[in-house]
Every structure is written in C-alpha cells, then in structure tokens.
Design a protein around this motif. Structure first.
Motif, mmCIF file in Angstrom:
data_model
loop_
_atom_site.group_PDB
_atom_site.id
_atom_site.type_symbol
_atom_site.label_atom_id
_atom_site.label_comp_id
_atom_site.label_asym_id
_atom_site.label_seq_id
_atom_site.Cartn_x
_atom_site.Cartn_y
_atom_site.Cartn_z
ATOM 1 N N ALA A 113 -5.489 -35.571 -1.866
ATOM 2 C CA ALA A 113 -4.902 -35.047 -3.099
ATOM 3 C C ALA A 113 -5.497 -35.730 -4.327
ATOM 4 N N ILE A 114 -5.814 -34.928 -5.358
ATOM 5 C CA ILE A 114 -6.300 -35.498 -6.609
ATOM 6 C C ILE A 114 -5.116 -36.094 -7.383
ATOM 7 N N PRO A 115 -5.354 -36.903 -8.407
ATOM 8 C CA PRO A 115 -4.253 -37.521 -9.156
ATOM 9 C C PRO A 115 -3.218 -36.520 -9.669
ATOM 10 N N ASN A 116 -1.951 -36.936 -9.656
ATOM 11 C CA ASN A 116 -0.812 -36.141 -10.143
ATOM 12 C C ASN A 116 -0.545 -34.887 -9.311
ATOM 13 N N THR A 117 -1.103 -34.828 -8.129
ATOM 14 C CA THR A 117 -0.916 -33.667 -7.261
ATOM 15 C C THR A 117 -0.230 -34.092 -5.970
ATOM 16 N N PHE A 118 0.751 -33.306 -5.552
ATOM 17 C CA PHE A 118 1.492 -33.586 -4.320
ATOM 18 C C PHE A 118 1.234 -32.478 -3.309
ATOM 19 N N LEU A 119 1.082 -32.886 -2.055
ATOM 20 C CA LEU A 119 0.823 -31.937 -0.973
ATOM 21 C C LEU A 119 1.906 -32.058 0.093
ATOM 22 N N LYS A 120 2.206 -30.938 0.726
ATOM 23 C CA LYS A 120 3.164 -30.917 1.821
ATOM 24 C C LYS A 120 2.645 -29.939 2.869
ATOM 25 N N VAL A 121 2.807 -30.280 4.123
ATOM 26 C CA VAL A 121 2.396 -29.400 5.217
ATOM 27 C C VAL A 121 3.640 -29.031 6.013
ATOM 28 N N ILE A 122 3.915 -27.723 6.116
ATOM 29 C CA ILE A 122 5.119 -27.264 6.807
ATOM 30 C C ILE A 122 4.753 -26.256 7.886
ATOM 31 N N ALA A 123 5.656 -26.056 8.819
ATOM 32 C CA ALA A 123 5.451 -25.031 9.838
ATOM 33 C C ALA A 123 5.463 -23.656 9.164
ATOM 34 N N VAL A 124 4.633 -22.750 9.664
ATOM 35 C CA VAL A 124 4.563 -21.406 9.093
ATOM 36 C C VAL A 124 5.938 -20.744 9.148
ATOM 37 N N ASP A 125 6.346 -20.155 8.032
ATOM 38 C CA ASP A 125 7.632 -19.461 7.904
ATOM 39 C C ASP A 125 8.842 -20.404 7.992
ATOM 40 N N ASP A 126 8.638 -21.686 7.741
ATOM 41 C CA ASP A 126 9.753 -22.632 7.697
ATOM 42 C C ASP A 126 10.333 -22.642 6.284
ATOM 43 N N PRO A 133 4.381 -34.120 10.487
ATOM 44 C CA PRO A 133 3.664 -35.399 10.634
ATOM 45 C C PRO A 133 2.149 -35.181 10.698
ATOM 46 N N PRO A 134 1.352 -36.260 10.618
ATOM 47 C CA PRO A 134 -0.110 -36.138 10.712
ATOM 48 C C PRO A 134 -0.544 -35.480 12.018
ATOM 49 N N ASP A 135 -1.738 -34.896 11.977
ATOM 50 C CA ASP A 135 -2.371 -34.265 13.151
ATOM 51 C C ASP A 135 -1.562 -33.089 13.677
ATOM 52 N N THR A 136 -0.799 -32.442 12.797
ATOM 53 C CA THR A 136 -0.052 -31.233 13.140
ATOM 54 C C THR A 136 -0.505 -30.117 12.214
ATOM 55 N N THR A 137 -0.750 -28.941 12.757
ATOM 56 C CA THR A 137 -1.228 -27.822 11.942
ATOM 57 C C THR A 137 -0.055 -27.089 11.293
ATOM 58 N N ASP A 171 -2.885 -21.213 3.420
ATOM 59 C CA ASP A 171 -3.921 -21.832 4.248
ATOM 60 C C ASP A 171 -3.310 -22.744 5.296
ATOM 61 N N LEU A 172 -3.839 -22.668 6.503
ATOM 62 C CA LEU A 172 -3.442 -23.577 7.574
ATOM 63 C C LEU A 172 -4.297 -24.834 7.490
ATOM 64 N N VAL A 173 -3.644 -25.983 7.541
ATOM 65 C CA VAL A 173 -4.365 -27.247 7.432
ATOM 66 C C VAL A 173 -3.809 -28.257 8.425
ATOM 67 N N THR A 174 -4.517 -29.338 8.550
ATOM 68 C CA THR A 174 -4.013 -30.511 9.244
ATOM 69 C C THR A 174 -4.492 -31.727 8.455
#
Length: 299
Positions: A113-126, A133-137, A171-174
């Motif tokens: 993440a670049i400065p002042n930017t927050f990222l979150k990874v969630i399950a699709v359609d959650d 957690p890390p290493d989860t798509t 987008d799907l990420v890990t």
C-alpha cells in the motif's frame, strides 16, 4: 518529472522499430511500460543488451506482470535492473507500488500500500467485510483520499461499489506476511471447473514460460461435465514452430488437474487487448461462442 528537468521522450504510437530506435538513441534511465511492452523487449531479437546499458528502472502497470516475465527482462538487459510494479484503478488512481528497497525480492508482486492508503482482503460476497489472513485469496478493498466519491449520476452503481466505506476493486488478490500484494485475477474472469476457481492469468504465465510462446490468453468455455474448462490462445514468436501437443504436455506437468487446458490450445497471430495491455477476454469468448454456433448450424 518535468519540474525536475527530466528529459521525456514520447511516441505517438507503438511500432517495434521506432520504439527500439528511440531506446537506442536516447539511452533512457527509466522506462514507463505496460506488460506487453516488457514482454516485447525481453523477446524481440532486435532488442540488444547494449541498447539497455543506461537503463536502471522499469515502472510497470496496467496489468499484472508475472515473475518469470520480470526474470526474462533482466536476463535480456544483462544486469539487475529494478522492475517496480504498481496497482490501481480508474476509481482509485494508484493504490500499491513496489518500493525500491524491495525490488527483486518479490517478483511478480504489485508491492504494498502507498502512503495514506488502506487495504483489506475479504472473501468474495462477504458483506460483513471480515479481513482475511495472509496467503488467502480474496477480493481487494481500498480506502484512501484518492478513492472516488461516486459514479456520476449512478447512485445504484455507487452503492454496489462500496462496502462500509471501502471501495470493492473486483480483483482477486493474495498477500504475504510482509503485506506484499499479488494479483490473482479479475473475479469476472475466473473459470469455474467443477466448482473450483481457476485464474486465467496463472495458466497464461505458464504458457509464456514455454520456448517459442510470445503471448497467451486463456478463457473459460462451456463443458458438459465440468461446467467450464480453460481454452488457450497462443501467439508464437516470429519464426517459432510450436507443437501444440508438446505445449499442452508442458502446461499439464506444471498445473493441478482442474487447471489443465481441456478446452484446447489455438495458435493465433494476435490477442485483442486494451491500450494498456489488458487482455480482452470477453471479446475472445464472444468470438468463440460465435464460431461454435456457426459450426452447429453447418451440421
């Protein structure tokens, strides 16, 4: 760059010879590229290592560039150049970038993440928006001052685009324990093989590793037993002769069973893309369905 007095060379359109003559003449320190241009430079015979003698850094964006593609580019340059990938959307501008301090340590990543930017990874359609957690798509959500407020005069589309103030990227990420992000694929582009999700980009990178392959695109096509199966379109390098059966054997040896190209491999002269290098899989799929319909009519 202009305010710092940096010399900038731009071209009205891409033509292989004109582009390489510019690189040869101007000896750039930095190149701003999209993935197809990186792959062109690493594989085009006209690109000589001496043309890249001044090159220090490549900034790449617009679409994911695989780790193996980064390696090929460094091998062509004959030195450890920095290849820094970034990620963003029209709605967010930039969201991540590879720091110079981490270049080469996480090949194929989009950085952090670049400065002042927050990222979150969630399950699709959650709809609860629980961070995975890390290493989860999962789907990437973004929050920051650069994120758009809304789609103009489209309140319904705006509501669908946000979840509790977070923008849903589609987008799907890990990501790993160090917060380094890897793009898996667009959610809409996933191929569902017997309820298992297959990312076309993963298969495309394996195809490009095969000697003689210039570019590759993978789509999902209908299948009676599996629901969908991958089908590949491959552009050979100039004067290369590709044995489709051997190529298929190579891919099969590298991937899990449900990711095999059971829809066939087709050699084509080119692959439709956007100006920034994103594969237009929707157009490829429509063309396939059109050809399939015509074949049925003939029978």
């Amino acid at each position: 760059m202009l305010t710092d007095g940096v010399k900038i060379v731009t071209l009205p359109k891409f033509a292989p010879v004109d582009y390489m003559n510019s690189v040869k003449t101007h000896k750039p320190h930095v190149l701003l590229l999209v993935p197809p241009l990186v792959m062109f430079m690493s594989s085009f015979p006209g690109v000589k290592p001496e043309y890249l003698s001044s090159l220090r850094t490549i900034y790449c964006g617009g679409a994911p560039l695989g780790g193996s593609d980064e390696t090929k580019m460094r091998e062509k340059a004959g030195k450890p150049i920095s290849i820094l990938q970034a990620y963003g959307l029209t709605e967010t501008v930039a969201a991540t970038m590879t720091p110079h301090s981490l270049q080469g340590k996480y090949p194929g990543s989009m950085g952090k993440a670049i400065p002042n930017t927050f990222l979150k990874v969630i399950a699709v359609d959650d709809n609860a928006g629980k961070h995975l957690p890390p290493d989860t798509t999962g789907e990437l959500l973004i929050k920051g001052p650069q994120v758009m407020k809304c789609y103009y005069n489209q309140p319904e589309k705006t509501r669908e685009a946000f979840l509790n103030g977070w923008f849903k990227s589609g987008d799907l990420v890990t990501y790993n324990k160090d917060g380094i992000l890897y793009i898996v694929d667009r959610i809409k582009d996933l191929i569902k093989v017997k309820a298992l999700q297959v990312a076309p980009a993963e298969i495309e990178e394996v195809l490009r590793e095969y000697e003689g392959v210039q570019e590759a695109a993978v789509i999902g096509i209908p299948h009676k037993l599996s629901g969908e199966v991958p089908r590949a379109y491959v552009v050979p390098k100039k004067d290369a002769k590709i044995d489709v059966n051997k190529l298929n054997e190579y891919v099969t040896s590298k991937l899990a069973k449900h990711k095999r190209i059971d829809g066939g491999i087709v050699l084509v002269p080119q692959i439709p893309k956007t100006p920034v290098g994103k594969i237009l899989r929707r157009l490829i799929r429509l063309e396939y369905l059109k050809e399939r319909s015509q074949d049925k009519d003939k029978k």
